[in-house]
Motif scaffolding. Structure first.
Motif, mmCIF file in Angstrom:
data_model
loop_
_atom_site.group_PDB
_atom_site.id
_atom_site.type_symbol
_atom_site.label_atom_id
_atom_site.label_comp_id
_atom_site.label_asym_id
_atom_site.label_seq_id
_atom_site.Cartn_x
_atom_site.Cartn_y
_atom_site.Cartn_z
ATOM 1 N N GLU A 161 6.565 24.481 8.205
ATOM 2 C CA GLU A 161 7.541 24.283 8.342
ATOM 3 C C GLU A 161 7.423 22.940 8.605
ATOM 4 O O GLU A 161 7.232 22.133 9.330
ATOM 5 C CB GLU A 161 8.600 25.027 8.656
ATOM 6 N N PRO A 162 8.750 21.689 7.486
ATOM 7 C CA PRO A 162 8.892 20.017 8.475
ATOM 8 C C PRO A 162 9.477 20.569 9.755
ATOM 9 O O PRO A 162 9.580 21.561 10.335
ATOM 10 C CB PRO A 162 10.278 19.822 7.286
ATOM 11 N N SER A 163 8.521 19.109 9.829
ATOM 12 C CA SER A 163 8.721 18.875 11.511
ATOM 13 C C SER A 163 7.831 19.943 12.207
ATOM 14 O O SER A 163 8.144 20.369 13.470
ATOM 15 C CB SER A 163 10.389 19.299 12.170
ATOM 16 N N GLU A 164 7.078 20.750 11.987
ATOM 17 C CA GLU A 164 6.369 21.318 12.699
ATOM 18 C C GLU A 164 4.713 20.536 12.718
ATOM 19 O O GLU A 164 4.411 19.647 11.813
ATOM 20 C CB GLU A 164 5.607 22.791 11.888
ATOM 21 N N LYS A 165 3.745 20.779 13.804
ATOM 22 C CA LYS A 165 2.196 19.702 13.747
ATOM 23 C C LYS A 165 1.511 21.187 13.428
ATOM 24 O O LYS A 165 1.397 22.212 14.428
ATOM 25 C CB LYS A 165 2.671 19.280 14.800
ATOM 26 N N ALA A 166 0.556 21.151 12.953
ATOM 27 C CA ALA A 166 -0.791 22.081 13.445
ATOM 28 C C ALA A 166 -1.631 21.528 14.245
ATOM 29 O O ALA A 166 -1.520 20.237 14.205
ATOM 30 C CB ALA A 166 -1.413 22.590 11.583
ATOM 31 N N GLU A 167 -2.113 22.012 14.937
ATOM 32 C CA GLU A 167 -3.476 21.772 15.543
ATOM 33 C C GLU A 167 -4.780 22.143 15.813
ATOM 34 O O GLU A 167 -4.648 23.632 15.894
ATOM 35 C CB GLU A 167 -3.072 21.263 16.592
ATOM 36 N N LEU A 168 -5.889 21.956 15.387
ATOM 37 C CA LEU A 168 -7.250 22.088 14.891
ATOM 38 C C LEU A 168 -8.065 21.982 16.423
ATOM 39 O O LEU A 168 -8.033 21.178 16.415
ATOM 40 C CB LEU A 168 -7.670 22.462 13.933
ATOM 41 N N LYS A 169 -8.181 23.230 16.994
ATOM 42 C CA LYS A 169 -8.976 22.352 17.900
ATOM 43 C C LYS A 169 -9.731 24.142 18.865
ATOM 44 O O LYS A 169 -9.558 24.689 18.325
ATOM 45 C CB LYS A 169 -8.559 22.732 19.759
ATOM 46 N N ASN A 170 -11.399 23.595 18.556
ATOM 47 C CA ASN A 170 -12.548 24.764 18.969
ATOM 48 C C ASN A 170 -12.272 25.671 17.730
ATOM 49 O O ASN A 170 -12.379 26.763 17.902
ATOM 50 C CB ASN A 170 -12.606 24.278 20.114
ATOM 51 N N GLY A 171 -12.116 25.297 16.419
ATOM 52 C CA GLY A 171 -11.789 26.005 14.909
ATOM 53 C C GLY A 171 -10.663 26.970 15.180
ATOM 54 O O GLY A 171 -10.240 28.084 14.415
ATOM 55 N N ARG A 172 -9.388 27.083 16.861
ATOM 56 C CA ARG A 172 -8.290 27.342 16.821
ATOM 57 C C ARG A 172 -7.177 27.088 15.900
ATOM 58 O O ARG A 172 -7.101 26.048 16.117
ATOM 59 C CB ARG A 172 -7.738 28.009 18.423
ATOM 60 N N LEU A 173 -6.314 26.973 14.993
ATOM 61 C CA LEU A 173 -5.156 26.909 14.809
ATOM 62 C C LEU A 173 -3.739 27.412 15.739
ATOM 63 O O LEU A 173 -3.552 28.687 15.460
ATOM 64 C CB LEU A 173 -4.974 27.500 13.960
ATOM 65 N N THR A 174 -2.500 26.239 16.251
ATOM 66 C CA THR A 174 -2.175 26.562 16.533
ATOM 67 C C THR A 174 -0.862 25.526 15.903
ATOM 68 O O THR A 174 -1.275 24.468 15.722
ATOM 69 C CB THR A 174 -1.930 26.112 18.293
ATOM 70 N N LYS A 175 0.725 26.084 16.297
ATOM 71 C CA LYS A 175 1.749 24.950 15.287
ATOM 72 C C LYS A 175 2.958 25.201 16.996
ATOM 73 O O LYS A 175 2.514 26.147 17.029
ATOM 74 C CB LYS A 175 1.814 25.687 14.216
ATOM 75 N N GLU A 176 3.423 23.753 16.354
ATOM 76 C CA GLU A 176 4.555 23.828 17.282
ATOM 77 C C GLU A 176 6.078 22.627 17.138
ATOM 78 O O GLU A 176 5.130 22.585 15.726
ATOM 79 C CB GLU A 176 4.165 22.328 18.977
ATOM 80 N N HIS A 177 6.358 23.052 17.012
ATOM 81 C CA HIS A 177 7.664 21.793 16.630
ATOM 82 C C HIS A 177 7.754 20.576 17.118
ATOM 83 O O HIS A 177 7.421 20.274 18.244
ATOM 84 C CB HIS A 177 9.170 22.139 17.542
ATOM 85 N N VAL A 178 7.880 19.240 16.193
ATOM 86 C CA VAL A 178 8.006 18.233 16.801
ATOM 87 C C VAL A 178 8.524 17.237 16.131
ATOM 88 O O VAL A 178 9.571 17.926 14.851
ATOM 89 C CB VAL A 178 6.003 17.386 16.757
#
Lengths: 384, 211
Positions: free
Chosen positions: A284-301
């Motif tokens: 959703e807007p203002s969210e950032k997804a990070e892909l690291k070692n095949g794992r996807l996570t998201k946070e508010h930024v």
């Protein structure tokens, strides 16, 4: 009449007539069908595994002598590097003097010393590669290009750069070097701003069921709305599916994290994890997804912060020094070495990208935690 | 979802050529290696030679990825490369191969040319017929995805099954590998005239124990 060996040699040289090829193929097929079948499913499976490891060993071996390849590409292009040895010498002397006289006023020291040895910021630099492999260096006086299914022009004054015959889709690639940035409007109206050391590949005409581009590096996308044709960005290990939206992707080969920040609209991010599973998230807007070692996570930024580079600033918010310095290296086209245990220290601040490198270094030095030194073509960052 | 096993070969080639993506390379190998190895083994009657031919093709595919342009289907390209690799191999040998001797004989025979042109058939046609003989729709899903470049949605529509079913099949690595091996072996067994269709089907089912 044909001798078998002559016929085979002609085939290998690609010089057979159509009739000769058919003759050879007809015999091949007949001979093939006459041979015994001796391979079991287990044998075939084992053979496939053995062949795969042999392939990878051979690739690895042939790569080893060339392991400097990526480095060479990273460091040759920028002419400013020619000045670095001289600049370095001056800076070293300056550093030595300032070290003694101004130890307690780091900000001052940098202001003085960087006047003599500075590095200019990046600018509008990019190369356009056409489907026939020819490369065009784009004008530094222009900021962007517009690409449609018939031609490519500069956004500023409509000067034609290349044209194609109307039918068909041709593969095009826009690449920025270290210290380069450029903007492109794709055939569907989507706008993409490429940051330094990035590359975007797209067709001259989106004729499939979806609009697919591949990408590495960092870019800001404003995707034109077309609900019937999803827009898809493929980068290493990740796929982003969108309809119409604004987002920023950072997917550099030398970063272990791929970051996708949504500014407006909605996107689906999917990855292939190492175990062969799948993962996917909706941003959703203002969210950032990070892909690291095949794992996807998201946070508010703070989304504006993530895409700030496009508006001409470096904006760091509790960002690791290693990550900051990678950005500096790409934009100013310098090699950077972090000495000591400082990679994980975090910094916050905003600096213009259009200033010389001293602008960033000064700001970082204000923290009184870091010192800078140039050694050859390398900027060394140390703890204070 | 970025599940490499459901991507079509165009997307995989793009990732390989433009992003140096080794995972895409690996997926292409998983898809086609069994066919190429079975094909090469049958013509050479030698596992080491088959391995060398296929190894050379994939090493070249990786090393020359940026210059490579594949016209038509990748499967045809790779199978043609096996044939080419075979001819290269026999020409590099000091002695006259069994194949060359056979070719010598063939060239001296009287031939019915129309018959020969019929022989220039696509392996792809054999594959399609094979897929028909597989239990349920799996063979068809496999062939449509990997050899006809259809997306899960189109396949689902064509075979009247759900998209999820198509995706499930494609993401089950073990099942997919068995199917690939089964098809590859069946392909080399397949006689051109198709007279022994029944025998072939039985042979397929013997080693293809599907869950």
């Amino acid at each position: 009449m044909n001798e078998p060996t002559d016929l085979i040699d002609k085939y290998l040289a690609g010089k057979c007539t159509a009739e000769e090829r058919a003759l050879l193929l007809a015999h091949f097929n007949r001979y093939f069908d006459q041979q015994q079948d001796s391979l079991s499913a287990e044998d075939l499976n084992l053979l496939s595994q053995q062949t795969w490891s042999a392939i990878n060993n051979q690739i690895r071996e042939s790569n080893e002598p060339n392991s400097t390849r990526t480095k060479r590409i990273r460091w040759t292009p920028h002419p400013i590097l020619r000045w670095l040895p001289y600049a370095a010498a001056i800076l070293l002397v300056a550093t030595a003097i300032m070290w003694y006289s101004l130890r307690d006023t780091p900000a001052n020291f940098l202001q003085e010393s960087t006047q003599v040895a500075d590095i200019a910021p990046g600018g509008n630099r990019a190369t356009l590669t056409l489907s026939d492999g020819s490369k065009i260096d784009l004008s530094e006086a222009q900021t962007g290009i517009i690409s449609d299914h018939e031609r490519i022009v500069y956004e500023g004054d409509n000067t034609e750069i290349a044209s194609f015959s109307a039918a068909g889709a041709y593969g095009l690639q826009l690449t920025t070097p270290n210290g380069g940035t450029y903007q492109v409007t794709l055939p569907d109206g989507t706008k993409v701003w490429l940051n330094a050391a990035s590359s975007l590949t797209y067709p001259s005409h989106f004729d499939g069921r979806d609009r697919v581009v591949t990408f590495s590096g960092e870019a800001y996308f404003e995707v034109a709305k077309d609900a019937s044709k999803p827009f898809r960005v493929m980068s290493r290990g990740q796929q982003v599916d969108v309809l119409g939206t604004k987002f920023n992707i950072s997917a550099y080969p030398d970063d272990d994290v791929t970051k996708t920040t949504l500014i407006e609209g909605s996107v689906r991010i999917s990855s292939a994890d190492k175990a062969g599973g799948e993962a996917s998230l909706l941003l959703e807007p203002s969210e950032k997804a990070e892909l690291k070692n095949g794992r996807l996570t998201k946070e508010h930024v703070d989304a504006d912060n993530e895409a700030a580079w496009r508006t001409g600033v470096f904006a760091f918010r509790s960002e690791r020094l290693e990550s900051i310095m990678k950005k500096v290296a790409r934009w100013y086209d310098v090699d950077i070495e972090l000495q000591g245990d400082i990679a994980d220290r975090t910094f916050t601040g905003t600096v213009s990208r259009y200033e010389n490198i001293s602008g960033v270094l000064e700001t970082l030095a204000l923290t009184n935690l870091l010192s800078f030194e140039i050694d050859g073509s390398k900027l060394i960052v140390k703890s204070k | 979802m970025l599940n490499y096993s459901t991507l079509d070969e165009k997307a995989l080639l793009m990732l390989l050529q433009q992003q140096d993506d080794h995972a895409a390379f690996s997926e292409l190998y998983d898809r086609f290696s069994h066919f190429m190895l079975a094909y090469a083994q049958k013509i050479t009657q030698n596992q080491d030679e088959a391995k060398d031919i296929v190894q050379t093709i994939f090493v070249n595919l990786w090393s020359n990825r940026t210059q490579l342009s594949v016209k038509g289907s990748l499967f045809n390209y790779l199978i043609t490369s096996v044939r080419y690799g075979f001819y290269k191999l026999i020409r590099s040998k000091q002695v006259v191969s069994k194949y060359e001797a056979d070719l010598q004989q063939y060239l001296s025979e009287e031939r019915d040319t129309t018959d020969e042109y019929i022989q220039e058939r696509e392996l792809m046609e054999r594959l399609e017929r094979l897929a028909e003989s597989f239990p349920d729709t799996m063979g068809k899903v496999f062939v449509l995805t990997y050899f006809h470049q259809l997306g899960p949605e189109e396949i689902a529509e064509r075979l009247h099954i759900s998209v999820r079913t198509v995706q499930n099949l494609l993401s089950q690595a073990g099942r997919r590998a068995r199917l690939g091996i089964g098809l590859a072996i069946a392909l080399t067994l397949m006689a051109p005239q198709l007279t022994e269709k029944q025998t072939i089907e039985n042979k397929i089912k013997k080693f293809l124990i599907l869950p």
